[in-house]
Design a protein around this motif. Structure first.
Motif, PDB file in Angstrom:
ATOM      1  N   ALA A 154      -7.345  -4.152  -8.296  1.00 34.30           N
ATOM      2  CA  ALA A 154      -6.292  -3.157  -8.553  1.00 34.30           C
ATOM      3  C   ALA A 154      -4.927  -3.691  -8.153  1.00 34.30           C
ATOM      4  O   ALA A 154      -3.931  -3.533  -8.877  1.00 34.30           O
ATOM      5  CB  ALA A 154      -6.607  -1.862  -7.803  1.00 34.30           C
ATOM      6  N   PHE A 155      -4.869  -4.363  -7.008  1.00 32.77           N
ATOM      7  CA  PHE A 155      -3.573  -4.853  -6.546  1.00 32.77           C
ATOM      8  C   PHE A 155      -3.119  -6.102  -7.294  1.00 32.77           C
ATOM      9  O   PHE A 155      -1.926  -6.419  -7.288  1.00 32.77           O
ATOM     10  CB  PHE A 155      -3.597  -5.082  -5.034  1.00 32.77           C
ATOM     11  CG  PHE A 155      -3.293  -3.838  -4.264  1.00 32.77           C
ATOM     12  CD1 PHE A 155      -1.988  -3.465  -3.997  1.00 32.77           C
ATOM     13  CD2 PHE A 155      -4.315  -3.004  -3.837  1.00 32.77           C
ATOM     14  CE1 PHE A 155      -1.696  -2.299  -3.311  1.00 32.77           C
ATOM     15  CE2 PHE A 155      -4.041  -1.840  -3.155  1.00 32.77           C
ATOM     16  CZ  PHE A 155      -2.727  -1.481  -2.885  1.00 32.77           C
ATOM     17  N   SER A 156      -4.042  -6.802  -7.945  1.00 35.92           N
ATOM     18  CA  SER A 156      -3.607  -7.900  -8.807  1.00 35.92           C
ATOM     19  C   SER A 156      -2.814  -7.337  -9.990  1.00 35.92           C
ATOM     20  O   SER A 156      -1.798  -7.913 -10.403  1.00 35.92           O
ATOM     21  CB  SER A 156      -4.816  -8.703  -9.303  1.00 35.92           C
ATOM     22  OG  SER A 156      -5.566  -7.992 -10.263  1.00 35.92           O
ATOM     23  N   ILE A 157      -3.257  -6.208 -10.523  1.00 33.58           N
ATOM     24  CA  ILE A 157      -2.513  -5.530 -11.587  1.00 33.58           C
ATOM     25  C   ILE A 157      -1.199  -4.983 -11.030  1.00 33.58           C
ATOM     26  O   ILE A 157      -0.143  -5.051 -11.670  1.00 33.58           O
ATOM     27  CB  ILE A 157      -3.351  -4.384 -12.187  1.00 33.58           C
ATOM     28  CG1 ILE A 157      -4.633  -4.937 -12.807  1.00 33.58           C
ATOM     29  CG2 ILE A 157      -2.552  -3.602 -13.221  1.00 33.58           C
ATOM     30  CD1 ILE A 157      -5.606  -3.871 -13.265  1.00 33.58           C
ATOM     31  N   PHE A 158      -1.267  -4.479  -9.829  1.00 33.74           N
ATOM     32  CA  PHE A 158      -0.099  -3.920  -9.145  1.00 33.74           C
ATOM     33  C   PHE A 158       1.010  -4.960  -9.020  1.00 33.74           C
ATOM     34  O   PHE A 158       2.187  -4.677  -9.280  1.00 33.74           O
ATOM     35  CB  PHE A 158      -0.533  -3.457  -7.754  1.00 33.74           C
ATOM     36  CG  PHE A 158       0.047  -2.140  -7.353  1.00 33.74           C
ATOM     37  CD1 PHE A 158      -0.362  -0.975  -7.974  1.00 33.74           C
ATOM     38  CD2 PHE A 158       0.986  -2.058  -6.348  1.00 33.74           C
ATOM     39  CE1 PHE A 158       0.173   0.244  -7.599  1.00 33.74           C
ATOM     40  CE2 PHE A 158       1.522  -0.843  -5.966  1.00 33.74           C
ATOM     41  CZ  PHE A 158       1.110   0.313  -6.594  1.00 33.74           C
ATOM     42  N   PHE A 193       0.802  -1.219   0.000  1.00 29.74           N
ATOM     43  CA  PHE A 193       0.000   0.000   0.000  1.00 29.74           C
ATOM     44  C   PHE A 193       0.840   1.277   0.000  1.00 29.74           C
ATOM     45  O   PHE A 193       0.479   2.252  -0.664  1.00 29.74           O
ATOM     46  CB  PHE A 193      -0.933   0.010   1.217  1.00 29.74           C
ATOM     47  CG  PHE A 193      -2.268  -0.635   0.972  1.00 29.74           C
ATOM     48  CD1 PHE A 193      -3.319   0.089   0.441  1.00 29.74           C
ATOM     49  CD2 PHE A 193      -2.475  -1.975   1.248  1.00 29.74           C
ATOM     50  CE1 PHE A 193      -4.556  -0.500   0.207  1.00 29.74           C
ATOM     51  CE2 PHE A 193      -3.692  -2.578   1.014  1.00 29.74           C
ATOM     52  CZ  PHE A 193      -4.742  -1.844   0.494  1.00 29.74           C
ATOM     53  N   PHE A 194       1.947   1.275   0.714  1.00 34.35           N
ATOM     54  CA  PHE A 194       2.644   2.538   0.969  1.00 34.35           C
ATOM     55  C   PHE A 194       4.057   2.636   0.398  1.00 34.35           C
ATOM     56  O   PHE A 194       4.583   3.747   0.282  1.00 34.35           O
ATOM     57  CB  PHE A 194       2.709   2.788   2.482  1.00 34.35           C
ATOM     58  CG  PHE A 194       1.357   2.922   3.122  1.00 34.35           C
ATOM     59  CD1 PHE A 194       0.567   4.040   2.884  1.00 34.35           C
ATOM     60  CD2 PHE A 194       0.848   1.923   3.934  1.00 34.35           C
ATOM     61  CE1 PHE A 194      -0.687   4.171   3.461  1.00 34.35           C
ATOM     62  CE2 PHE A 194      -0.398   2.032   4.514  1.00 34.35           C
ATOM     63  CZ  PHE A 194      -1.176   3.162   4.274  1.00 34.35           C
ATOM     64  N   ILE A 195       4.681   1.526   0.048  1.00 28.30           N
ATOM     65  CA  ILE A 195       6.045   1.591  -0.477  1.00 28.30           C
ATOM     66  C   ILE A 195       6.102   1.216  -1.958  1.00 28.30           C
ATOM     67  O   ILE A 195       6.729   1.927  -2.755  1.00 28.30           O
ATOM     68  CB  ILE A 195       6.993   0.682   0.336  1.00 28.30           C
ATOM     69  CG1 ILE A 195       7.020   1.134   1.792  1.00 28.30           C
ATOM     70  CG2 ILE A 195       8.407   0.711  -0.254  1.00 28.30           C
ATOM     71  CD1 ILE A 195       7.878   0.272   2.700  1.00 28.30           C
ATOM     72  N   ALA A 196       5.430   0.137  -2.320  1.00 28.04           N
ATOM     73  CA  ALA A 196       5.443  -0.315  -3.709  1.00 28.04           C
ATOM     74  C   ALA A 196       4.989   0.768  -4.698  1.00 28.04           C
ATOM     75  O   ALA A 196       5.570   0.872  -5.791  1.00 28.04           O
ATOM     76  CB  ALA A 196       4.587  -1.567  -3.867  1.00 28.04           C
ATOM     77  N   PRO A 197       3.968   1.596  -4.368  1.00 24.46           N
ATOM     78  CA  PRO A 197       3.577   2.642  -5.328  1.00 24.46           C
ATOM     79  C   PRO A 197       4.711   3.597  -5.675  1.00 24.46           C
ATOM     80  O   PRO A 197       4.834   4.020  -6.836  1.00 24.46           O
ATOM     81  CB  PRO A 197       2.436   3.375  -4.610  1.00 24.46           C
ATOM     82  CG  PRO A 197       1.863   2.359  -3.682  1.00 24.46           C
ATOM     83  CD  PRO A 197       3.024   1.538  -3.227  1.00 24.46           C
TER      84      PRO A 197
END
Length: 275
Positions: free
Chosen positions: A223-227, A90-94
């Motif tokens: 959304a996070f599957s795409i992420f 949520f907070f680092i990968a982006p």
């Protein structure tokens, strides 16, 4: 290539289907353990392709982390690992993805090494937790990732014009992502309507929190599957490789097959825990 893909998929299904439906849950845990240990080996190989023995040691260390937390039977520690993994996504990968191909990869190798030892074990514990809630519960959660991918592929092929992340994954489009999300909404709706409400994450959320929070949850997971897919694509491009390995002929590596599960399964496990 297509023939090789079909043969590999057939062999995998011949192994996985009996484990899923005929054997006790323990054997599925072993299957997941082997898969994630192989993924750890691939992860290390991408970070340091010349250090072949280091990749073996890295995979063994990842295995030790899982077995240690399992053997300690410290649920709080396992939950903490899941929480750290989710916080990372949520907070680092982006911020990492936002760097695109401008990330100084050499300076980040140690960071990636630590990240792998968090998100890979966390994914295993998430899968095991979801399996404990029921086989259908696990399969419907995993299937959401496949539905998102299928929808994104076909809608993207038909209507994709605006690139989602052109420098990381040129084949992905905004239209494809939206199409995958809409198909996920339909899939979750069908799960709620046609499955017992407690047998899927979507049904459990719909009955506990209502339809709107359930669809918001589906939005997050899709959304996070795409992420997850983009994150692994970025890592491969930074490492200068096309596939994470050649362990699965015609399909690339294990990571290439489970990349979308790495963020979604820990998130799904924590969301299931809220119920």
């Amino acid at each position: 290539m297509l023939k090789t893909r079909i043969i590999t998929a057939t062999v995998l299904l011949a192994v996985l289907l009996p484990i899923l439906f005929l054997l006790p849950a323990f054997y599925l845990g072993v299957f997941f353990l082997i898969a994630l240990t192989a993924a750890a080996w691939e992860w290390s190989r991408m970070i340091a392709p010349q250090a072949k023995w280091a990749a073996v040691l890295y995979a063994l260390f990842c295995l030790v982390v899982i077995l240690f937390l399992l053997g300690m039977q410290a649920v709080a520690w396992q939950f903490s690992l899941l929480m750290i993994a989710v916080l990372f996504w949520f907070f680092i990968a982006p911020f990492i993805l936002a760097k695109g191909m401008d990330l100084p990869f050499q300076r980040f190798k140690a960071f990636y090494s630590i990240v792998g030892l968090i998100i890979l074990p966390a994914t295993w514990f998430a899968l095991i937790f979801l399996r404990e809630l029921g086989l259908v519960f696990l399969l419907t959660s995993i299937a959401l990732v496949w539905v998102a991918d299928i929808g994104a592929y076909f809608v993207g092929k038909a209507f994709g014009k605006h690139k989602l992340a052109i420098h990381i994954s040129p084949g992905k489009s905004v239209e494809g992502a939206v199409g995958g999300l809409l198909l996920c909404y339909l899939y979750a709706f069908l799960c709620v309507v046609y499955l017992p409400l407690g047998d899927s994450l979507f049904g459990a959320w719909a009955i506990r929190f209502g339809w709107v929070p359930m669809f918001l949850m589906v939005t997050v997971l899709a959304a996070f599957s795409i992420f997850g897919d983009l994150f692994e694509s970025q890592l491969k491009r930074l490492a200068g490789v096309k596939d994470s390995s050649f362990l699965l002929p015609g399909h690339g590596g294990v990571l290439d097959r489970i990349d979308a599960l790495l963020p979604t399964m820990p998130i799904a496990a924590l969301l299931a825990g809220l119920i």
